[in-house]
Design a protein around this motif. Structure first.
Motif, PDB file in Angstrom:
ATOM      1  N   PRO A 270      -0.515  -9.331  -7.253  1.00  0.00           N
ATOM      2  CA  PRO A 270      -0.862  -8.277  -6.291  1.00  0.00           C
ATOM      3  C   PRO A 270       0.356  -7.750  -5.520  1.00  0.00           C
ATOM      4  N   ALA A 271       1.294  -8.621  -5.194  1.00  0.00           N
ATOM      5  CA  ALA A 271       2.500  -8.172  -4.475  1.00  0.00           C
ATOM      6  C   ALA A 271       3.340  -7.261  -5.359  1.00  0.00           C
ATOM      7  N   LEU A 272       3.473  -7.600  -6.629  1.00  0.00           N
ATOM      8  CA  LEU A 272       4.222  -6.738  -7.547  1.00  0.00           C
ATOM      9  C   LEU A 272       3.517  -5.397  -7.724  1.00  0.00           C
ATOM     10  N   ARG A 273       2.211  -5.426  -7.810  1.00  0.00           N
ATOM     11  CA  ARG A 273       1.442  -4.183  -7.952  1.00  0.00           C
ATOM     12  C   ARG A 273       1.627  -3.306  -6.717  1.00  0.00           C
ATOM     13  N   ARG A 274       1.600  -3.928  -5.541  1.00  0.00           N
ATOM     14  CA  ARG A 274       1.796  -3.154  -4.302  1.00  0.00           C
ATOM     15  C   ARG A 274       3.164  -2.480  -4.278  1.00  0.00           C
ATOM     16  N   VAL A 275       4.170  -3.173  -4.788  1.00  0.00           N
ATOM     17  CA  VAL A 275       5.522  -2.608  -4.811  1.00  0.00           C
ATOM     18  C   VAL A 275       5.556  -1.347  -5.665  1.00  0.00           C
ATOM     19  N   THR A 276       4.862  -1.358  -6.796  1.00  0.00           N
ATOM     20  CA  THR A 276       4.900  -0.193  -7.681  1.00  0.00           C
ATOM     21  C   THR A 276       4.185   1.004  -7.079  1.00  0.00           C
ATOM     22  N   GLN A 277       3.344   0.766  -6.090  1.00  0.00           N
ATOM     23  CA  GLN A 277       2.559   1.844  -5.485  1.00  0.00           C
ATOM     24  C   GLN A 277       3.008   2.209  -4.077  1.00  0.00           C
ATOM     25  N   ARG A 278       4.073   1.593  -3.603  1.00  0.00           N
ATOM     26  CA  ARG A 278       4.506   1.802  -2.231  1.00  0.00           C
ATOM     27  C   ARG A 278       5.182   3.159  -2.052  1.00  0.00           C
ATOM     28  N   PRO A 279       4.675   3.967  -1.134  1.00  0.00           N
ATOM     29  CA  PRO A 279       5.330   5.256  -0.872  1.00  0.00           C
ATOM     30  C   PRO A 279       6.423   5.117   0.202  1.00  0.00           C
TER      31      PRO A 279
END
Length: 168
Positions: A116-125
């Protein structure tokens, strides 16, 4: 901070040196302390560089030793969530990309909930830094997620037997 940076550069001497450093007694605990929430920002970035270099060059034994320290992995995950600039995110996602290449370490990272942390990084604006650095950390995070996902045990569902053959 300078000594951690120096150690990260010594690790670049080669696989044998990186592995010996990674397996030093107490190293992962010291790295966990150097990457804790109350550690100096420069020290945490240098610690991430050290882990990156050890994981990149030290081989599977080094990677297993690094991922075996839950506190260190949790601290690096926390840093991943809190980093606000593309160069730092690039370094941290590079760490997880290197750590995810081993089957044992990928399972450990999955167990610790890194996905989930890696996924959040890919979506962080709104992250400061160049477009190239942004693309690099998104790519590295995606590769780490792919490495972790492919090494998980998936079982095919059992389907009920049919009386009729599937192919005629």
């Amino acid at each position: 901070s300078s000594s951690v940076f120096l150690l990260s550069q010594i690790a670049l001497a080669g696989p044998h040196t990186a592995q010996r450093i990674a397996l030093l007694d107490g190293l992962t605990g010291a790295c966990a302390a150097c990457s804790s929430a109350n550690a100096d920002a420069t020290l945490t970035v240098n610690t991430a560089l050290l882990i990156n270099n050890l994981a990149a060059l030290g081989g599977e034994e080094a990677v297993r030793a690094l991922t075996a320290d839950d506190a260190l992995m949790r601290n690096l995950t926390r840093l991943l969530d809190s980093a606000q600039d593309a160069p730092t995110l690039q370094r941290l996602t590079g760490v997880f990309n290197h750590l995810s290449r081993s089957e044992d370490s990928a399972k450990c990272l999955h167990r610790l909930g890194i996905m989930p942390a890696l996924r959040r990084v890919t979506q962080r604006p709104h992250v400061s830094g160049s477009v190239e650095a942004h693309e690099a950390y998104v790519g590295l995070a995606s590769m780490a997620m792919a490495n972790i996902a492919v090494r998980q045990e998936h079982q095919a569902p059992e389907l009920p037997a049919q009386d009729k053959p599937a192919i005629k």
